[in-house]
Design a protein around this motif. Structure first.
Motif, PDB file in Angstrom:
ATOM      1  N   HIS A  25       2.088  23.298   9.436  1.00 28.21           N
ATOM      2  CA  HIS A  25       0.715  24.210   9.412  1.00 28.21           C
ATOM      3  C   HIS A  25       0.178  24.731  10.536  1.00 28.21           C
ATOM      4  N   ILE A  30      -0.893  37.359   7.949  1.00 30.09           N
ATOM      5  CA  ILE A  30      -1.565  36.530   6.702  1.00 30.09           C
ATOM      6  C   ILE A  30      -1.682  37.586   5.723  1.00 30.09           C
ATOM      7  N   LEU A  70      -0.289  28.567  11.946  1.00 34.16           N
ATOM      8  CA  LEU A  70      -1.752  29.226  11.977  1.00 34.16           C
ATOM      9  C   LEU A  70      -1.656  29.468  13.223  1.00 34.16           C
ATOM     10  N   VAL A 130       1.979  32.162   2.575  1.00 29.86           N
ATOM     11  CA  VAL A 130       1.970  32.261   4.088  1.00 29.86           C
ATOM     12  C   VAL A 130       3.141  31.250   4.416  1.00 29.86           C
ATOM     13  N   GLU A 131       3.278  30.226   3.980  1.00 27.96           N
ATOM     14  CA  GLU A 131       4.258  29.446   4.451  1.00 27.96           C
ATOM     15  C   GLU A 131       5.687  29.151   3.693  1.00 27.96           C
ATOM     16  N   LYS A 180      -8.702  32.594   9.242  1.00 29.57           N
ATOM     17  CA  LYS A 180      -8.051  33.313  10.127  1.00 29.57           C
ATOM     18  C   LYS A 180      -7.857  34.749   9.905  1.00 29.57           C
ATOM     19  N   ALA A 181      -7.719  35.174   8.782  1.00 27.21           N
ATOM     20  CA  ALA A 181      -7.442  36.469   8.243  1.00 27.21           C
ATOM     21  C   ALA A 181      -8.737  37.056   8.391  1.00 27.21           C
ATOM     22  N   ARG A 205      -5.108  24.080   3.582  1.00 29.47           N
ATOM     23  CA  ARG A 205      -4.257  24.931   4.298  1.00 29.47           C
ATOM     24  C   ARG A 205      -4.472  26.376   3.999  1.00 29.47           C
ATOM     25  N   ALA A 235      -1.650  29.545   0.614  1.00 27.47           N
ATOM     26  CA  ALA A 235      -0.609  28.731   1.335  1.00 27.47           C
ATOM     27  C   ALA A 235       0.720  28.907   0.830  1.00 27.47           C
ATOM     28  N   TYR A 282      -5.994  29.568   6.320  1.00 26.95           N
ATOM     29  CA  TYR A 282      -5.082  30.558   6.517  1.00 26.95           C
ATOM     30  C   TYR A 282      -6.355  31.723   6.345  1.00 26.95           C
TER      31      TYR A 282
END
Length: 460
Positions: A9, A21, A13, A172-173, A85-86, A78, A169, A82
């Motif tokens: 993660h 993202i 990130l 993104v992952e 951060k976005a 998580r 999550a 994300y």
């Protein structure tokens, strides 16, 4: 295992930027899972100071968010990071009712293992309704009031639901789209529980998995007992925003209130409304300081008096939480339906009164007038159902799904498949239109496209 997940993660990130993202979330068709269905990629394209997680789950009888927080806390945290951060947020706050001690413990552990505990916190809420209304939640976390007709962004905040962030999550992952939905099935069913089901699964099939109705004349509510809508046992389907399927007898208080015809609502109001103010004095938006006074809206309609336009226009501020109709009014009237009808009439005529007042603070007596859930469940006669449906009974499979092209706020997705075409679970079947807000739609099962219409795609 936890350390490996945290390391992966942290790598994602640190290497993905905000735009990447947002793109991953957009491609996965993530929308607000709390009921509204606001496309998450649009929300995450904003910039804010704080991302608030709505884990209040204030509707009685629903157990989806509690289950997710207890069992999928690392994924949710998580997803929160994300999202932060976005939108360039420096803080993330998880709103949870203090009574949900196991969920709080799971969140505390996930935060401690996140590598970002200094920027994350938990806000414990009392057990009142509607604690999950984003205006109430933002006020609790920030101490400020969202302006009338405003969004949390006006105060530098973005609000996302628990399940939404778990889906973020996964997007993104794993580039995994939204294919399933966790749903509580409760009320008058033989074996109530919480299930994970494919999007588009028939409501009748999930009720059958819960043992079937235990009443001869069942009526279905899609969502919670307060804000959920009547749905069809024969044609209704699970969408990305479905959190609960509740079964009641047709004579139950909840159903009787939700099925009142509008002409009866108006007639009863003109005959019985005594202007007691209870609907206003307990209205969550009024208590926050907004100019919504349901008793004055009723008065204006009853006497065909629109001379004070602010009183009538206040209906546009209604969140339709149902406190006025389901709980406050002892004359069995429905200010909520009146507000809803006024909003619909204004929208039809293209009228949207400008009501932008920003209260400095809630009304001084707000805390003493919050509606305790313990009283609410007795008033709406659902106390006997509260603990039924908590157990997670597993994932269900479907051989046939009907997937709506509009499961979100905005324009419907555009079908990009044809009848007879084979699709795999996860394939894009509905794409965003060139203009307007929308969200992608994916095949939730593998199979053949049986039908394509303007509003849905059937796969079997």
């Amino acid at each position: 295992m936890k350390r490996k997940a945290a390391t992966e993660h942290s790598t994602i990130l640190s290497t993905m930027n905000a735009s990447e993202i947002v793109t991953a979330v957009r491609n996965a068709g993530v929308v607000g899972a709390g009921g509204a269905g606001f496309p998450t990629h649009v929300k995450f394209s904003s910039k804010a100071d704080v991302l608030i997680v709505n884990g209040a789950e204030c509707e009685p009888m629903l157990h989806v968010d509690r289950y997710a927080m207890e069992n999928l806390a690392p994924q949710m945290i998580r997803g929160l990071l994300y999202g932060m951060k976005a939108i360039s947020a420096s803080r993330g706050v998880v709103g949870i009712k203090a009574k949900n001690k196991h969920a709080i413990a799971a969140m505390e552990e996930a935060i401690a293992n996140s590598g970002a505990s200094e920027s994350l916190s938990i806000h414990k809420m009392e057990n009142y309704y509607p604690a999950g209304d984003e205006h109430n939640l933002v006020n609790e976390v920030t101490g400020r009031v969202i302006p009338e007709q405003g969004l949390p962004l006006a105060l530098g905040a973005v609000v996302s639901n628990v399940t939404t962030l778990i889906n973020v999550a996964a997007a993104v992952e794993q580039t995994r789209p939204v294919l399933t939905r966790t749903v509580t099935v409760a009320g008058e069913v033989a074996s109530p529980g919480t299930f994970e089901v494919p999007v588009g699964m028939a409501i009748r099939d999930i009720i059958a998995a819960a043992g079937g109705p235990t009443t001869a004349d069942p009526v279905i509510v899609n969502g919670g007992p307060m804000m959920g809508n009547i749905d069809s046992l024969e044609t209704g389907v699970i969408t990305k925003t479905t959190s609960g399927i509740l079964v009641f007898d047709r004579e139950h208080y909840v159903i009787r209130k939700k099925t009142l015809p509008m002409d009866r609502v108006i007639k009863n109001s003109r005959t019985l409304c005594c202007q007691c103010r209870y609907c206003t004095d307990l209205c969550p938006r009024f208590l926050l300081g907004h100019r919504l006074e349901p008793h004055m809206v009723m008065r204006s309609v009853n006497y065909s008096d629109a001379s004070d336009w602010v009183k009538v226009a206040g209906a546009t501020l209604c969140s339709e939480c149902g406190v006025c109709s389901m709980y406050a009014c002892f004359m069995d009237l429905s200010p909520q339906m009146m507000n809803k009808a006024i909003k619909a009439a204004m929208a039809e005529k293209g009228a949207r009164p400008e009501m932008k007042m920003a209260p400095d603070a809630p009304r001084t007596y707000m805390d003493t007038r919050k509606v305790p859930v313990s009283r609410l469940v007795r008033k709406i006669d659902v106390a006997r159902y509260l603990d039924r449906g908590k157990e997670f009974l597993g994932a269900l499979k479907a051989n046939r799904v009907e997937i709506p092209l509009k499961q979100h706020i905005g324009a419907p997705a555009l079908a990009i498949v044809k009848t007879g075409q084979s699709v795999n679970a996860g394939d894009v079947i509905g794409e965003l239109p060139e203009k307007g807000m929308s969200a992608r739609v994916h095949a939730s099962i593998s199979g053949k496209v049986l039908a394509v219409s303007s509003d849905r795609i059937i796969i079997g």
